[in-house]
Design a protein around this motif. Structure first.
Motif, PDB file in Angstrom:
ATOM      1  N   SER A 186       0.909  -1.346   0.001  1.00  0.00           N
ATOM      2  CA  SER A 186       0.089  -0.019  -0.050  1.00  0.00           C
ATOM      3  C   SER A 186       0.890   1.370  -0.174  1.00  0.00           C
ATOM      4  O   SER A 186       0.541   2.179  -0.698  1.00  0.00           O
ATOM      5  CB  SER A 186      -1.069   0.036   1.072  1.00  0.00           C
ATOM      6  OG  SER A 186      -1.744  -1.052   1.125  1.00  0.00           O
TER       7      SER A 186
ATOM      8  N   SER B 215       2.477   1.816  -3.354  1.00  0.00           N
ATOM      9  CA  SER B 215       1.394   2.280  -4.340  1.00  0.00           C
ATOM     10  C   SER B 215       1.263   3.779  -4.103  1.00  0.00           C
ATOM     11  O   SER B 215       0.881   4.378  -5.135  1.00  0.00           O
ATOM     12  CB  SER B 215      -0.037   1.455  -4.093  1.00  0.00           C
ATOM     13  OG  SER B 215      -1.158   2.179  -4.671  1.00  0.00           O
ATOM     14  N   ALA B 216       1.247   4.125  -2.905  1.00  0.00           N
ATOM     15  CA  ALA B 216       1.046   5.556  -2.586  1.00  0.00           C
ATOM     16  C   ALA B 216       2.053   6.260  -3.193  1.00  0.00           C
ATOM     17  O   ALA B 216       1.981   7.463  -3.812  1.00  0.00           O
ATOM     18  CB  ALA B 216       0.762   5.805  -1.050  1.00  0.00           C
TER      19      ALA B 216
ATOM     20  N   PHE C  80       4.091   5.497  -5.803  1.00  0.00           N
ATOM     21  CA  PHE C  80       3.909   5.500  -7.304  1.00  0.00           C
ATOM     22  C   PHE C  80       2.838   6.658  -7.752  1.00  0.00           C
ATOM     23  O   PHE C  80       2.989   7.413  -8.541  1.00  0.00           O
ATOM     24  CB  PHE C  80       3.361   4.135  -7.764  1.00  0.00           C
ATOM     25  CG  PHE C  80       4.516   3.140  -7.775  1.00  0.00           C
ATOM     26  CD1 PHE C  80       5.664   3.450  -8.634  1.00  0.00           C
ATOM     27  CD2 PHE C  80       4.773   1.876  -7.142  1.00  0.00           C
ATOM     28  CE1 PHE C  80       6.851   2.730  -8.707  1.00  0.00           C
ATOM     29  CE2 PHE C  80       5.859   1.210  -7.499  1.00  0.00           C
ATOM     30  CZ  PHE C  80       7.036   1.586  -8.145  1.00  0.00           C
ATOM     31  N   LYS C  81       1.599   6.760  -6.974  1.00  0.00           N
ATOM     32  CA  LYS C  81       0.778   7.692  -7.250  1.00  0.00           C
ATOM     33  C   LYS C  81       1.088   9.057  -6.987  1.00  0.00           C
ATOM     34  O   LYS C  81       1.048  10.029  -7.823  1.00  0.00           O
ATOM     35  CB  LYS C  81      -0.568   7.479  -6.263  1.00  0.00           C
ATOM     36  CG  LYS C  81      -1.139   6.075  -6.524  1.00  0.00           C
ATOM     37  CD  LYS C  81      -2.548   6.021  -5.716  1.00  0.00           C
ATOM     38  CE  LYS C  81      -3.236   4.793  -6.191  1.00  0.00           C
ATOM     39  NZ  LYS C  81      -4.403   4.602  -5.309  1.00  0.00           N
ATOM     40  N   LEU C  82       1.902   9.277  -5.887  1.00  0.00           N
ATOM     41  CA  LEU C  82       2.760  10.494  -5.751  1.00  0.00           C
ATOM     42  C   LEU C  82       3.624  10.933  -6.775  1.00  0.00           C
ATOM     43  O   LEU C  82       3.745  12.040  -7.381  1.00  0.00           O
ATOM     44  CB  LEU C  82       3.256  10.412  -4.393  1.00  0.00           C
ATOM     45  CG  LEU C  82       4.150  11.715  -4.288  1.00  0.00           C
ATOM     46  CD1 LEU C  82       3.167  12.897  -3.846  1.00  0.00           C
ATOM     47  CD2 LEU C  82       5.104  11.595  -2.913  1.00  0.00           C
ATOM     48  N   SER C  83       4.299   9.814  -7.217  1.00  0.00           N
ATOM     49  CA  SER C  83       5.250  10.429  -8.337  1.00  0.00           C
ATOM     50  C   SER C  83       4.419  10.793  -9.814  1.00  0.00           C
ATOM     51  O   SER C  83       5.120  11.458 -10.358  1.00  0.00           O
ATOM     52  CB  SER C  83       6.276   9.166  -8.494  1.00  0.00           C
ATOM     53  OG  SER C  83       5.517   8.110  -9.145  1.00  0.00           O
ATOM     54  N   MET C  84       3.352  10.003  -9.908  1.00  0.00           N
ATOM     55  CA  MET C  84       2.691  10.188 -11.199  1.00  0.00           C
ATOM     56  C   MET C  84       1.848  11.682 -10.929  1.00  0.00           C
ATOM     57  O   MET C  84       1.846  12.362 -12.096  1.00  0.00           O
ATOM     58  CB  MET C  84       1.520   9.461 -11.515  1.00  0.00           C
ATOM     59  CG  MET C  84       2.052   7.875 -11.852  1.00  0.00           C
ATOM     60  SD  MET C  84       3.150   8.057 -13.162  1.00  0.00           S
ATOM     61  CE  MET C  84       1.972   8.453 -14.352  1.00  0.00           C
ATOM     62  N   TRP C  85       1.507  12.063  -9.644  1.00  0.00           N
ATOM     63  CA  TRP C  85       0.940  13.453  -9.423  1.00  0.00           C
ATOM     64  C   TRP C  85       2.143  14.602  -9.644  1.00  0.00           C
ATOM     65  O   TRP C  85       1.912  15.517 -10.366  1.00  0.00           O
ATOM     66  CB  TRP C  85       0.537  13.596  -8.070  1.00  0.00           C
ATOM     67  CG  TRP C  85       0.078  14.817  -7.725  1.00  0.00           C
ATOM     68  CD1 TRP C  85      -1.395  15.369  -8.012  1.00  0.00           C
ATOM     69  CD2 TRP C  85       0.592  15.815  -7.111  1.00  0.00           C
ATOM     70  NE1 TRP C  85      -1.322  16.455  -7.359  1.00  0.00           N
ATOM     71  CE2 TRP C  85      -0.260  17.220  -7.214  1.00  0.00           C
ATOM     72  CE3 TRP C  85       1.903  16.300  -6.670  1.00  0.00           C
ATOM     73  CZ2 TRP C  85       0.183  18.311  -6.627  1.00  0.00           C
ATOM     74  CZ3 TRP C  85       2.139  17.512  -6.148  1.00  0.00           C
ATOM     75  CH2 TRP C  85       1.300  18.338  -6.096  1.00  0.00           C
TER      76      TRP C  85
END
Length: 89
Positions: free
Chosen positions: A31, A34-35, A37-42
């Motif tokens: 988890s 995943s967070a 990776f989401k931060l890097s995409m943001w």
């Protein structure tokens, strides 16, 4: 495709050890990954917005994110000190 079908039909999946709960999809570790990776995409989308839509130079975008990182670190450090002052060790 054929190899996958054979893997299922021959029940080869039974000989594979299950994934440890530490590395399972719902574990804290996964988890957290995943967070991140989401931060890097943001951050990537934010950089693209700043450089492509607003016309800020690349170094300016880096400066914005660098200053945001420093500010967030200062705020988290302050919160840590305030909360830590209440605890006697």
């Amino acid at each position: 495709k054929a190899a996958f079908i054979n893997f299922i039909s021959d029940e080869e999946w039974k000989s594979i050890e299950p994934v440890s709960s530490w590395f399972g999809p719902s574990s804290f570790l996964m988890s957290s990954m995943s967070a991140l990776f989401k931060l890097s995409m943001w951050i990537r989308h934010g950089h693209g917005y700043l450089t492509e839509n607003l016309g800020i130079p690349v170094w300016g975008s880096y400066a914005v994110f660098g200053l945001a990182t420093l500010f967030l670190g200062m705020v988290l450090g302050l919160v840590s000190e305030v909360l830590g002052a209440d605890c006697d060790f």
